[in-house]
Design a protein around this motif. Structure first.
Motif, short mmCIF file in Angstrom:
data_model
loop_
_atom_site.label_atom_id
_atom_site.label_comp_id
_atom_site.label_asym_id
_atom_site.label_seq_id
_atom_site.Cartn_x
_atom_site.Cartn_y
_atom_site.Cartn_z
N VAL A 73 0.46 -1.28 -0.18
CA VAL A 73 0.08 -0.06 -0.19
C VAL A 73 0.96 1.25 -0.29
O VAL A 73 0.14 2.54 -0.05
CB VAL A 73 -1.04 -0.11 1.04
N ASP A 74 2.09 0.62 0.86
CA ASP A 74 2.56 2.67 0.12
C ASP A 74 4.14 1.96 0.27
O ASP A 74 4.83 0.67 0.16
CB ASP A 74 2.77 2.72 1.71
N SER A 75 5.07 2.66 -0.33
CA SER A 75 6.69 2.42 -1.10
C SER A 75 7.71 3.79 -0.49
O SER A 75 7.09 4.31 -0.69
CB SER A 75 6.95 1.70 -2.31
N GLU A 76 8.96 3.78 -0.31
CA GLU A 76 9.67 4.78 0.42
C GLU A 76 11.16 4.20 -0.49
O GLU A 76 11.32 3.39 0.65
CB GLU A 76 9.89 5.30 1.84
N VAL A 77 12.08 4.53 -0.93
CA VAL A 77 13.03 4.72 -1.28
C VAL A 77 14.07 5.19 0.06
O VAL A 77 13.73 6.07 0.40
CB VAL A 77 14.13 5.26 -2.08
N ARG A 78 14.52 4.30 0.87
CA ARG A 78 15.50 4.49 1.95
C ARG A 78 17.16 4.45 1.87
O ARG A 78 17.12 3.99 0.78
CB ARG A 78 15.18 4.32 3.00
N GLU A 79 17.73 4.34 2.94
CA GLU A 79 19.41 4.47 2.12
C GLU A 79 19.61 2.25 2.14
O GLU A 79 20.96 2.77 1.19
CB GLU A 79 20.15 5.01 3.50
N GLY A 81 17.49 0.35 0.26
CA GLY A 81 17.22 0.02 -0.65
C GLY A 81 15.47 0.54 -0.17
O GLY A 81 15.11 1.73 0.76
N GLU A 82 14.44 -0.41 -1.18
CA GLU A 82 13.54 0.46 -0.55
C GLU A 82 12.53 -0.45 0.87
O GLU A 82 12.34 -0.86 0.79
CB GLU A 82 11.91 0.01 -1.53
N GLU A 83 11.94 0.66 1.33
CA GLU A 83 11.01 0.22 1.95
C GLU A 83 9.39 -0.04 1.64
O GLU A 83 8.73 1.27 1.13
CB GLU A 83 10.68 1.14 3.64
N ILE A 84 8.79 -1.08 1.73
CA ILE A 84 7.50 -0.63 1.63
C ILE A 84 6.19 -1.90 2.52
O ILE A 84 6.67 -2.58 3.54
CB ILE A 84 7.19 -2.53 0.52
N THR A 85 5.37 -0.78 2.67
CA THR A 85 3.90 -0.90 3.84
C THR A 85 3.06 -1.94 3.05
O THR A 85 2.66 -1.67 2.18
CB THR A 85 3.47 0.11 3.94
N TYR A 86 3.45 -2.89 3.11
CA TYR A 86 1.77 -3.85 2.96
C TYR A 86 0.76 -3.86 3.98
O TYR A 86 0.90 -3.31 5.59
CB TYR A 86 2.10 -5.92 3.67
N LYS A 87 -0.73 -4.49 3.75
CA LYS A 87 -1.68 -4.14 4.58
C LYS A 87 -2.52 -5.78 4.09
O LYS A 87 -2.51 -5.74 2.87
CB LYS A 87 -2.78 -2.66 4.11
N GLY A 88 -2.97 -6.51 5.16
CA GLY A 88 -3.56 -7.67 5.10
C GLY A 88 -5.45 -6.84 5.55
O GLY A 88 -4.93 -6.62 6.50
N SER A 89 -6.15 -7.63 5.42
CA SER A 89 -7.47 -7.77 5.56
C SER A 89 -7.99 -8.52 5.36
O SER A 89 -8.12 -10.04 4.61
CB SER A 89 -8.09 -6.60 5.06
N PHE A 90 -8.91 -8.58 6.49
CA PHE A 90 -9.97 -9.78 6.42
C PHE A 90 -11.06 -9.65 7.87
O PHE A 90 -10.51 -9.06 8.59
CB PHE A 90 -8.87 -11.29 7.25
N GLY A 91 -11.91 -10.22 7.23
CA GLY A 91 -13.71 -9.96 8.13
C GLY A 91 -14.69 -11.25 7.92
O GLY A 91 -14.10 -12.07 6.62
N ILE A 92 -14.99 -11.75 9.29
CA ILE A 92 -15.73 -12.60 9.68
C ILE A 92 -16.91 -11.87 10.16
O ILE A 92 -17.04 -11.22 10.84
CB ILE A 92 -15.19 -13.53 10.28
N GLU A 93 -17.84 -12.99 10.24
CA GLU A 93 -19.18 -12.63 10.65
C GLU A 93 -19.27 -13.64 11.84
O GLU A 93 -18.83 -15.09 11.68
CB GLU A 93 -20.09 -12.91 9.64
#
Length: 131
Positions: A73-79, A81-93
């Motif tokens: 869901v997001d990415s940024e180049v840092r010293e 290499g690349e830092e990546i933000t991941y998002k996992g979603s799950f829903g139940i009833e």
């Protein structure tokens, strides 16, 4: 720590890091530059889980990390290499009809290393979290 607090801390850290490197603090990449979820992270956390207590009937539900669908869901180049933000979603009833939703975030930096994580739950309360 809430996801908002984590974001605030990350923003402060990036400003300090950018100032030290004389770089632009918001040097971000577009979503088209995301890399594929690292196999190291997939293997390491395949059996991690969260147990959630339904806020209406108090039934405990267990969700495995492998059941969640993650996407970058997001990415940024840092010293280093690349830092990546991941998002996992799950829903139940729940059996009582209560909707329970989980959002799990983690940051991969450097590549192959999970360096931070945060979990948001609505409709219940986490009682155990190894995500």
């Amino acid at each position: 720590m809430t996801i908002d607090e984590a974001r605030q801390l990350r923003a402060i850290f990036y400003r300090i890091e950018a100032t030290a490197q004389n770089a632009a603090p918001d040097a971000r990449r577009s979503p088209s530059h995301f890399t594929v979820l690292s196999p190291i992270i997939q293997e390491k956390n395949f059996m991690s889980y969260i147990k959630i207590l339904c806020e209406d009937c108090e039934k405990v539900h267990q969700i495995l990390r492998s059941e969640m669908e993650y996407e970058p869901v997001d990415s940024e180049v840092r010293e280093m290499g690349e830092e990546i933000t991941y998002k996992g979603s799950f829903g139940i009833e729940c059996d009582c009809g209560k909707a329970i939703k989980i959002n799990h975030y983690f940051w991969e930096y450097p590549q192959g290393i999970e360096n931070h994580k945060a979990t948001e739950v609505s409709g219940g309360t986490p009682v155990e979290n190894t995500l």
